[in-house]
Structure formats: C-alpha cells, structure tokens
Design a protein around this motif. Structure first.
Motif, PDB file in Angstrom:
ATOM      1  N   LEU A   5      -4.700  12.396  12.620  1.00 26.26           N
ATOM      2  CA  LEU A   5      -4.777  13.783  12.136  1.00 26.26           C
ATOM      3  C   LEU A   5      -6.053  14.021  11.353  1.00 26.26           C
ATOM      4  O   LEU A   5      -6.686  15.075  11.470  1.00 26.26           O
ATOM      5  CB  LEU A   5      -3.560  14.103  11.264  1.00 26.26           C
ATOM      6  N   GLU A   6      -6.444  13.030  10.545  1.00 26.98           N
ATOM      7  CA  GLU A   6      -7.662  13.180   9.758  1.00 26.98           C
ATOM      8  C   GLU A   6      -8.891  13.278  10.656  1.00 26.98           C
ATOM      9  O   GLU A   6      -9.814  14.059  10.385  1.00 26.98           O
ATOM     10  CB  GLU A   6      -7.814  12.022   8.774  1.00 26.98           C
ATOM     11  N   VAL A   7      -8.911  12.490  11.724  1.00 28.89           N
ATOM     12  CA  VAL A   7     -10.038  12.531  12.660  1.00 28.89           C
ATOM     13  C   VAL A   7     -10.174  13.936  13.253  1.00 28.89           C
ATOM     14  O   VAL A   7     -11.260  14.533  13.261  1.00 28.89           O
ATOM     15  CB  VAL A   7      -9.865  11.487  13.784  1.00 28.89           C
ATOM     16  N   PHE A   8      -9.058  14.475  13.754  1.00 26.12           N
ATOM     17  CA  PHE A   8      -9.116  15.801  14.365  1.00 26.12           C
ATOM     18  C   PHE A   8      -9.379  16.896  13.333  1.00 26.12           C
ATOM     19  O   PHE A   8     -10.050  17.889  13.630  1.00 26.12           O
ATOM     20  CB  PHE A   8      -7.827  16.076  15.139  1.00 26.12           C
ATOM     21  N   GLU A   9      -8.872  16.721  12.119  1.00 26.69           N
ATOM     22  CA  GLU A   9      -9.112  17.728  11.086  1.00 26.69           C
ATOM     23  C   GLU A   9     -10.586  17.752  10.677  1.00 26.69           C
ATOM     24  O   GLU A   9     -11.152  18.823  10.423  1.00 26.69           O
ATOM     25  CB  GLU A   9      -8.233  17.466   9.865  1.00 26.69           C
ATOM     26  N   VAL A  10     -11.200  16.572  10.607  1.00 23.56           N
ATOM     27  CA  VAL A  10     -12.629  16.492  10.295  1.00 23.56           C
ATOM     28  C   VAL A  10     -13.446  17.261  11.341  1.00 23.56           C
ATOM     29  O   VAL A  10     -14.363  18.019  11.009  1.00 23.56           O
ATOM     30  CB  VAL A  10     -13.077  15.009  10.235  1.00 23.56           C
ATOM     31  N   ILE A  11     -13.073  17.084  12.622  1.00 22.95           N
ATOM     32  CA  ILE A  11     -13.777  17.800  13.696  1.00 22.95           C
ATOM     33  C   ILE A  11     -13.488  19.293  13.617  1.00 22.95           C
ATOM     34  O   ILE A  11     -14.387  20.128  13.768  1.00 22.95           O
ATOM     35  CB  ILE A  11     -13.368  17.250  15.077  1.00 22.95           C
ATOM     36  N   ALA A  12     -12.215  19.647  13.379  1.00 20.08           N
ATOM     37  CA  ALA A  12     -11.825  21.063  13.321  1.00 20.08           C
ATOM     38  C   ALA A  12     -12.572  21.796  12.203  1.00 20.08           C
ATOM     39  O   ALA A  12     -12.997  22.941  12.375  1.00 20.08           O
ATOM     40  CB  ALA A  12     -10.318  21.178  13.120  1.00 20.08           C
ATOM     41  N   LYS A  13     -12.733  21.132  11.072  1.00 18.67           N
ATOM     42  CA  LYS A  13     -13.457  21.759   9.964  1.00 18.67           C
ATOM     43  C   LYS A  13     -14.908  22.015  10.355  1.00 18.67           C
ATOM     44  O   LYS A  13     -15.467  23.090  10.061  1.00 18.67           O
ATOM     45  CB  LYS A  13     -13.397  20.875   8.716  1.00 18.67           C
ATOM     46  N   ALA A  14     -15.522  21.035  11.026  1.00 19.80           N
ATOM     47  CA  ALA A  14     -16.908  21.212  11.472  1.00 19.80           C
ATOM     48  C   ALA A  14     -17.010  22.335  12.502  1.00 19.80           C
ATOM     49  O   ALA A  14     -17.936  23.158  12.462  1.00 19.80           O
ATOM     50  CB  ALA A  14     -17.444  19.901  12.059  1.00 19.80           C
ATOM     51  N   GLU A  15     -16.044  22.388  13.427  1.00 16.44           N
ATOM     52  CA  GLU A  15     -16.022  23.463  14.431  1.00 16.44           C
ATOM     53  C   GLU A  15     -15.904  24.826  13.760  1.00 16.44           C
ATOM     54  O   GLU A  15     -16.564  25.795  14.152  1.00 16.44           O
ATOM     55  CB  GLU A  15     -14.846  23.246  15.393  1.00 16.44           C
ATOM     56  N   SER A  16     -15.049  24.917  12.730  1.00 13.22           N
ATOM     57  CA  SER A  16     -14.843  26.200  12.048  1.00 13.22           C
ATOM     58  C   SER A  16     -16.123  26.673  11.368  1.00 13.22           C
ATOM     59  O   SER A  16     -16.422  27.866  11.352  1.00 13.22           O
ATOM     60  CB  SER A  16     -13.704  26.079  11.026  1.00 13.22           C
ATOM     61  N   LEU A  17     -16.891  25.738  10.820  1.00 13.91           N
ATOM     62  CA  LEU A  17     -18.144  26.091  10.170  1.00 13.91           C
ATOM     63  C   LEU A  17     -19.205  26.492  11.190  1.00 13.91           C
ATOM     64  O   LEU A  17     -19.983  27.425  10.968  1.00 13.91           O
ATOM     65  CB  LEU A  17     -18.648  24.921   9.321  1.00 13.91           C
ATOM     66  N   VAL A  18     -19.232  25.800  12.316  1.00 11.85           N
ATOM     67  CA  VAL A  18     -20.209  26.114  13.364  1.00 11.85           C
ATOM     68  C   VAL A  18     -19.961  27.505  13.956  1.00 11.85           C
ATOM     69  O   VAL A  18     -20.892  28.274  14.193  1.00 11.85           O
ATOM     70  CB  VAL A  18     -20.167  25.037  14.479  1.00 11.85           C
ATOM     71  N   HIS A  19     -18.672  27.834  14.174  1.00 12.17           N
ATOM     72  CA  HIS A  19     -18.336  29.099  14.826  1.00 12.17           C
ATOM     73  C   HIS A  19     -18.018  30.223  13.840  1.00 12.17           C
ATOM     74  O   HIS A  19     -17.800  31.370  14.252  1.00 12.17           O
ATOM     75  CB  HIS A  19     -17.150  28.895  15.776  1.00 12.17           C
ATOM     76  N   GLY A  20     -17.966  29.872  12.539  1.00 13.37           N
ATOM     77  CA  GLY A  20     -17.700  30.903  11.543  1.00 13.37           C
ATOM     78  C   GLY A  20     -16.309  31.478  11.611  1.00 13.37           C
ATOM     79  O   GLY A  20     -16.106  32.679  11.435  1.00 13.37           O
TER      80      GLY A  20
END
Length: 410
Positions: free
Chosen positions: A96-111
């Motif tokens: 879950l932490e691995v995917f959450e780390v990616i999801a947070k980065a995706e959210s910042l990239v796409h705003g």
C-alpha cells in the motif's frame, strides 16, 4: 546481520527487482501463495525463466494475463483490493505504501486530489503482481538493512498512455524531488526509460541507505533481467551481504544502532512569545523531528528563550532558511550529534478494549518489551473513564497477543 545490496546501475523496475530476489533464493512458491491470497491467481499465469541479456545470465519474470482486455485500476481501487486481500499484514502495509507514494506523485503531476488518481500502466495487474511479489520476497528474506546505488535517470522519449513523454517521466522526477533521491545521468546512458515509477517507489519504501557499503562480504547474488530490448544491459543485481559494524551508521550491535541527528539552537531575547511560537511551528512544518524551548537568563539581565531543533542532517539547509525567514535571530548554532537507537516495530495487542496500537522494543539484552502508544492510552481513557495506568496494565498483561504490522527498524 542479514543485509541486502541492490545494484540498480543499469535500471530498476518492479519485475527486475522481483526476478533478482527469486534468483537470490526466494522460493517461487512463496510468490505464488501471495497471489492466491491476493485473489488474482485465476486471472493470470506467472512464470520465472532463466534468460540472458548481452551474455549475462539471470532470471526474468513474465506475467501472462488470461484476460487480454484486463482494465487498469485507480489508486482507491488498488487500495481496497489490497486491504481486502488475505496477504500478510506487513506485506499489505508495504505494498500500500508503494502505491500511495506513486499516487501522491501522480496527484502532484496532474494537479488533482490523490483520491482521484487513476493509474494507467502502473494500475495494471502485471504491475500489482510485481509490487506484491517484491514486497513478499523482501519480507521473506527478513533483512536488517537494505543498501542501494542511486538509480539511473535514462534519457530520450517513451510512448505512454499520455502520449510521448520525455525521460525521466514526470512521475519519476516528482518521486525523486519529493524523496530527495539522486538520479544518475550519463552522456553514454541508454536512450530510454531506465527507472520506472514502480521501481523507484519500491526503493523509496525499502532502502535504508543509498550507498555502497565501504566493505562487505557477499553471501549470494541474484540477477533480474528486464524486458527492454536494446544494445545496452538491462539488469538489476541483488546481493545478500554481511557488512562490518561501521558500514551502517556505525552500528555497535545487532540490537542497537548509532545514527546521527542534526541539532540547531538559538538563544532569542528580542521576540515575543507569539513570534517564537510561530517560529517553532514553521520549524516543525519544514522537517524538524522535534523542537524544544526553555526560558534562559541572558546577558544584560535579559530573559530569553532557548529554541533547540532536532532534525535529519539532510534537512539542514531547508531549516536554515526557516530560522532566518521566520525568526529574529541573526545567527544560530548547528552541529551533528550521535543518536543511539534500539530496534523497534509497531503492532497491535488484543485487549478487553479491542485491538490497541503498541510498539515492541528489542532491548540490548535480547528481551522484548512493549510500549503502548500514548495516543491510544489517552483515547481509551477518555472513552472509558478508566485511569491511564489501569489501561496500561491491561495492555501489558496481554503482551503475548502482540501481532506486528511492520518489520524491525529504527
């Protein structure tokens, strides 16, 4: 001590890491059992094969989907999918932490809000298998420390669901920025994606130190091969190693470790209590582990306030700006001090109050002790009206029910 050294000089991805760990000796059956607990073993066929890349042998993982139209999943779908699975709790938390780390980065990239993130390639069943498989393999190895080289940046362009993107892709750049990971570039590097978001996220979650130990004894080596077709190497090496005690923060035993902490301190006599409170808040908001203050008697019979910060050494520069941007002091003291730590891990105990979050500590003489989290004690006291000490006694009397939800760490 059982340590791991990951050499990702030629690239890193979820499948390469998983393949290297299987080549290292993790039983393939352990990975298959994890997929059964995840509930997707009927939707795919996982295979591991001996292969070669430019003459070097290694293992290659292949995830063959039985449904070629299998859709990708959003972050919240993957989150619920893993939570509802029968996976080991530690594997669940780490995946879950691995995917959450990616999801947070995706959210910042796409705003966008993190809960609205929809993964494309990252949300495929193949990628879920690679992440859960790697987390399962690392849990099986029961490692003390994980070292890694810095990952390569790659170069050029790749085709994605978003169209053609420059390498490193935006999510990899955001992950590197957010977690202060150095990407290694080279004019001679392969033109293409060497470090994938999943590969980098796994390193972020698991690696204790991005460095090659000064001296180490190699016990065994696993080589994972990538699926990239090119004229350059596509492999990742994982080595089980034995390090000397000075190679990991000068640890003095297998139980307690020497680390380092940044200390910054100023004596302030020209700020109001409100201004000092604001400075302390900003120091905490910018990475301070703790900020303490106390009244002091200074020269010229002035009453002042001593403000002391404890932080990670890598946060020093950011905190320096806070001192000068939000404080009245025109100077402060800074030093690095030794910090000694016992191994610990979080988990839960079953009590008459239900499951309670506690911390298990491994003492220097080998004893295991429990320390209830104070937030839990205060919550239960407010809910039941029972004094803190009575609640603490109840929890400690049920120490034999302790169930860990994370690996030993510091």
């Amino acid at each position: 001590m059982r340590d791991l050294f990951i050499d990702c000089s030629y690239g890193t991805s979820g499948d390469m890491l998983l393949a290297s760990l299987i080549d290292l000796g993790v039983p393939f059956k352990i990975i298959e059992e994890a997929l059964e607990k995840l509930g997707i073993n009927s939707k795919l066929f996982l295979s591991i094969e001996d292969s070669r890349n430019l003459g070097f042998k290694g293992k290659k993982v292949q995830v063959n989907l039985l449904d070629k139209e299998s859709k990708t999943m959003a972050w919240l779908e993957i989150k619920q999918f893993i939570i509802k699975s029968k996976l080991n709790q530690i594997v669940k938390n780490n995946a879950l932490e691995v995917f959450e780390v990616i999801a947070k980065a995706e959210s910042l990239v796409h705003g966008i809000d993190i809960d609205k993130v929809h993964f494309h390639e990252i949300g495929s069943l193949r990628n879920i298998v690679n992440v859960v498989g790697a987390c399962t393999a690392l849990e099986y190895l029961d490692l003390t420390n994980i070292f890694s080289t810095y990952p390569p940046s790659g170069s050029g362009f790749i085709k994605t669901s978003h169209g053609e993107l420059a390498v490193p892709v935006p999510v990899v750049l955001e992950l590197a920025r957010e977690h202060k990971i150095t990407l290694i570039g080279s004019k001679n590097s392969f033109s293409g994606e060497l470090t994938t978001p999943t590969g980098l996220a796994l390193l972020i979650v698991y690696v204790d130190k991005f460095m090659q130990p000064e001296s180490f004894l190699v016990k065994s080596i696993g080589v994972g091969l990538g699926n990239r077709k090119s004229s350059s190497l596509s492999l990742l090496r994982s080595s089980l190693i034995h390090t000397s005690r000075n190679d990991f923060s000068n640890n003095s035993s297998d139980v307690f470790f020497r680390s380092f902490v940044l200390v910054q301190e100023a004596w302030i006599d020209d700020s109001s209590p409100e201004e000092v409170a604001f400075l302390i808040k900003e120091l905490r908001n910018n990475g301070a582990i703790e900020v303490a203050s106390e009244s002091i008697y200074m020269k010229k019979a002035r009453n002042g306030i001593s403000v002391k910060v404890l932080a990670k050494p890598e946060d020093a520069e950011r905190l320096r700006y806070v001192w000068f941007d939000h404080g009245s002091s025109i100077g402060f003291r800074e030093r690095i001090e030794d910090k000694w730590m016992l191994m610990r891990r979080s988990g839960t105990c079953k009590t008459k109050f239900g499951k309670v979050i506690v911390k298990q500590v491994k003492r220097s003489d080998g004893r295991l002790t429990l320390k209830p989290e104070f937030d839990e004690l205060s919550r239960l006291s407010c809910e039941t009206g029972i004094p803190l000490e009575k609640i603490r006694e109840e929890i400690l009397s049920n120490s034999d029910t302790f169930s860990p939800d994370q690996n030993w760490g510091f």
